[in-house]
Scaffold this motif. Structure first.
Motif, PDB file in Angstrom:
ATOM      1  N   ASP A   9      -3.426   0.285  -3.699  1.00 14.77           N
ATOM      2  CA  ASP A   9      -2.649   1.292  -2.966  1.00 14.77           C
ATOM      3  C   ASP A   9      -3.276   2.682  -3.103  1.00 14.77           C
ATOM      4  O   ASP A   9      -3.416   3.420  -2.123  1.00 14.77           O
ATOM      5  CB  ASP A   9      -1.206   1.316  -3.477  1.00 14.77           C
ATOM      6  CG  ASP A   9      -0.455   0.032  -3.134  1.00 14.77           C
ATOM      7  OD1 ASP A   9      -0.837  -0.618  -2.134  1.00 14.77           O
ATOM      8  OD2 ASP A   9       0.489  -0.309  -3.860  1.00 14.77           O
ATOM      9  N   GLN A  13      -5.142   5.223  -0.175  1.00 15.79           N
ATOM     10  CA  GLN A  13      -4.880   6.650   0.040  1.00 15.79           C
ATOM     11  C   GLN A  13      -6.162   7.473  -0.092  1.00 15.79           C
ATOM     12  O   GLN A  13      -6.436   8.363   0.719  1.00 15.79           O
ATOM     13  CB  GLN A  13      -3.843   7.145  -0.973  1.00 15.79           C
ATOM     14  CG  GLN A  13      -2.475   6.489  -0.846  1.00 15.79           C
ATOM     15  CD  GLN A  13      -1.541   6.911  -1.980  1.00 15.79           C
ATOM     16  OE1 GLN A  13      -1.768   7.912  -2.651  1.00 15.79           O
ATOM     17  NE2 GLN A  13      -0.490   6.131  -2.196  1.00 15.79           N
ATOM     18  N   HIS A  17      -8.298   9.878   2.626  1.00 20.53           N
ATOM     19  CA  HIS A  17      -8.727  11.267   2.430  1.00 20.53           C
ATOM     20  C   HIS A  17     -10.231  11.408   2.704  1.00 20.53           C
ATOM     21  O   HIS A  17     -10.673  12.380   3.328  1.00 20.53           O
ATOM     22  CB  HIS A  17      -8.412  11.730   1.007  1.00 20.53           C
ATOM     23  CG  HIS A  17      -6.948  11.813   0.706  1.00 20.53           C
ATOM     24  ND1 HIS A  17      -6.027  12.333   1.597  1.00 20.53           N
ATOM     25  CD2 HIS A  17      -6.243  11.444  -0.401  1.00 20.53           C
ATOM     26  CE1 HIS A  17      -4.825  12.289   1.059  1.00 20.53           C
ATOM     27  NE2 HIS A  17      -4.921  11.752  -0.151  1.00 20.53           N
TER      28      HIS A  17
END
Length: 299
Positions: A9, A13, A17
């Motif tokens: 997870d 993320q 980015h």
């Protein structure tokens, strides 16, 4: 930018980015969406990815290999998404693979040789190559299959046979060998590999040409020969023992016909000597660097 290898997870993320940062940089480059017809090739924006990452070594378990494959798949998906946003920009994916993992146990690997997988690490590398080759034709694929790497004897990374012998030799430790003295390998210096791939990244003509190359010395060397070379540099015998559980004792060698035309490999003695000198310099800095730094700061 940070990238987790353990938390899927968090990794998702972080990849998001990274993708946003790359997209922003590409979008800001002149001609990223509508390049000028008169623009020189050197002025056209390019997007190149070099995958040389991963924790899984030659003896990785199925679970470790599966975890790394998931990370590779996630990165590949982000690359395809970025590439789809900039159809005018050439995209090249440079991938570090493994000749030893794919052709373990084969002598004189040739252009027509078929992979013979013996362990999870080999399946991992084959799966990565297959996934990469399944990506759309707008992504240029360059695959570099490396043989046994001769790497530094210092630092936090995994050590190959030469690095391990030198590190243990400097500290008078016994090196445990997981192959037989007669086991044949093809040893290639990490600096030769790095220089070659860097040239492929920087040379637009090469970067635009898909390939699958083996980077090797094409000179079989036994473990016994490697030990002799290191001992000749030390000027004394080293302490070695053979592991009761031989996990890497089959021969894997390469025919010169598979080497790319622009490839050049350094001989075993020369690169081993340089690694030995670098290790000596590192040891000197470790033992004498801190007092000098402290004196400088005091002054």
């Amino acid at each position: 930018m940070p990238l987790s290898w353990d938390d899927a997870d968090l990794q998702g993320q972080q990849l998001g980015h990274i993708a946003c940062r790359i997209t922003h940089l590409l979008d800001a480059m002149p001609g990223s969406n509508q390049p000028s017809l008169n623009a020189k090739p050197s002025c056209v924006p390019r997007f190149q990815i070099l995958w040389s990452a991963g924790r899984a070594g030659f003896g990785a378990t199925e679970a470790e290999a599966a975890l790394e494959m998931n990370s590779f798949s996630a990165v590949a998906e982000q690359v395809q998404q970025i590439a789809s946003l900039f159809p005018q920009i050439p995209v090249t994916f440079h991938h570090i693979s493994s000749a030893g993992g794919l052709f373990e146990g084969q002598r004189g690997i040739r252009k027509c040789s078929v992979p013979s997988i013996r362990r999870p690490y080999g399946f991992l590398k084959l799966s990565q190559e297959m996934l990469l080759n399944s990506m759309g034709p707008h992504i240029i694929k360059r695959i570099y299959r490396l043989t046994s790497i001769i790497g530094p004897a210092v630092g936090p990374h995994r050590r190959g046979l030469v690095g391990k012998l030198i590190d243990d030799g400097l500290h008078h430790r016994t090196t445990c060998l997981v192959g037989l003295p007669s086991t044949l390998r093809d040893y290639v210096w990490h600096s030769d590999v790095g220089r070659h791939i860097a040239e492929c990244v920087l040379n637009n003509e090469r970067a635009d040409t898909p390939c699958t190359h083996i980077l090797a010395s094409a000179k079989p060397s036994s473990i016994h020969e490697v030990i002799d070379v290191v001992e000749s540099i030390f000027g004394r015998r080293l302490y070695t023992k053979t592991s009761p559980l031989l996990s890497n004792d089959v021969d894997t060698t390469v025919s010169p016909e598979v080497l790319p035309a622009e490839w050049c490999a350094t001989d075993l003695f020369t690169c081993t000597s340089r690694i030995y000198r670098d290790a000596l310099a590192f040891e000197a800095i470790q033992h004498h660097g801190e007092p000098r730094l402290a004196a400088k700061e005091t002054a």
